[in-house]
Design a protein around this motif. Structure first.
Motif: not given
Length: 356
Positions: A286-287, A244-245, A241, A280, A283, A264, A260
């Protein structure tokens, strides 16, 4: 050009081709697949019957559909810990309609995390022990993986109760467990800073075989191996986690792929057709380009084909949680007609049914 030079240039071209393919693949795996169609909707009539004495479950960290089609829920007793609540059973079994069938495991766990249900309906469960120290008042419990029968009697215990370690017979925050076709046991061990970051393999009798993984963000490393799933080919999917993958391994620990494109990942499920379902929960902060929710795609080639957006509190869930899903656990019905998500924040199980 001589034959020798021709062979040499062919080899160079092949290497350059592999490098180019790797770069393209890495870009594809990093890019957000959104927007995507949502093939499911929430069943707003679904509600779990509570065990006697409980108004709500604790944080739901594990959920699985068994061969009997029933739902096996692993929750943290009261709010986010079983410490001080030895009378509350953290393993609860329900019909697909949410009717309570039985409960078990009272007094056996500190911080429930992952769960697996076997064909004989016995249960594997991991006790990760919260890294924030809630285990201090619960000595002699935690850092274990337990195999219990359908009535909650212990069949096998891995790890030393209450002992954190990184040896062949200790864990430090084991998060999830899956069982191979030959009975081999695979455990993801580690829940962040101060714990482990490895995947440990045991034989069917619980004897240590091997392990792999160290802390980090490189190939084959883990920052926190949060969840584990196994596909029809026996490949092991690990939700790393914080990185993120998803990392995919064979059962000897060889890294096969890194994905990816599923956000996340907090939770993983793979159905009998090798469709992959990924929750997820993080995210949105964070993404960029990814969102909280459930990503759906192929475990065979990694193509993401569907997305269930984050849930929001419904009128029947008044006063519960926030508008950011914290759905850490996920499972799918055998025919993929329903998905069940375990909410750590809302402390409930959400049922999604397939659109007609």
């Amino acid at each position: 050009m001589s034959q020798r030079n021709r062979v040499r240039w062919t080899a160079v071209a092949a290497v350059l081709g592999l490098i180019t393919l790797s770069v393209v693949r890495a870009r594809a795996e990093t890019a957000s697949p959104l927007p995507l169609p949502n093939p499911y909707h929430i069943d707003e009539t679904f509600k779990l019957e509570m065990p006697s004495g409980l108004k709500s479950l604790g944080s739901v960290s594990g959920v699985k559909v068994g061969r009997d089609n029933n739902i096996y829920v692993f929750h943290r007793c009261v709010e986010n810990s079983c410490t001080g609540h030895n009378d509350v059973p953290p393993i609860v079994v329900y019909t697909p309609q949410g009717k309570l069938l039985r409960s078990m495991g009272a007094g056996m766990f500190v911080w429930p995390h992952g769960i697996a249900v076997m064909p004989d309906l016995s249960i594997w469960a991991t006790d990760a022990v919260a890294p924030n120290g809630v285990d201090k008042n619960n000595p002699g419990k935690g850092h274990q993986v337990l195999h219990v029968d359908k009535n909650g009697h212990v069949l096998l215990a891995l790890g030393k109760p209450g002992v954190a370690g990184a040896s062949h017979d200790t864990f430090n925050a084991p998060t999830d467990v899956v069982i191979g076709r030959n009975g081999d046991i695979f455990v993801t061990d580690g829940h962040g800073a101060g714990t482990n970051a490895r995947l440990v393999k045991f034989d069917k009798n619980g004897a240590y075989v091997k392990e792999w993984g160290t802390r980090g963000a490189g190939p084959g490393q883990f920052e926190a191996p949060h969840a584990l799933a196994i596909d029809s080919r026996g490949r092991l999917f690990v939700a790393d986690r914080p990185n993120s993958r998803i990392e995919i391994f064979d059962q000897d620990g060889n890294l096969l792929a890194e994905w990816k494109q599923f956000g996340r990942p907090s939770g993983l499920a793979i159905d009998k057709n090798d469709m992959l379902y990924v929750t997820d929960t993080q995210s949105t902060k964070d993404r960029p380009g990814f969102e909280n929710g459930i990503y759906i795609g192929s475990a065979k080639d990694g193509k993401v084909t569907g997305f269930i957006p984050k849930i929001r509190p419904h009128s029947t869930w008044e006063g519960e949680g926030s508008d950011r899903t914290n759905m850490e656990a996920i499972t799918v019905a055998p025919d993929a007609s329903a998905i069940y998500g375990g909410e750590a924040g809302l402390r409930m199980v959400v049922k999604f049914v397939k659109n007609k």
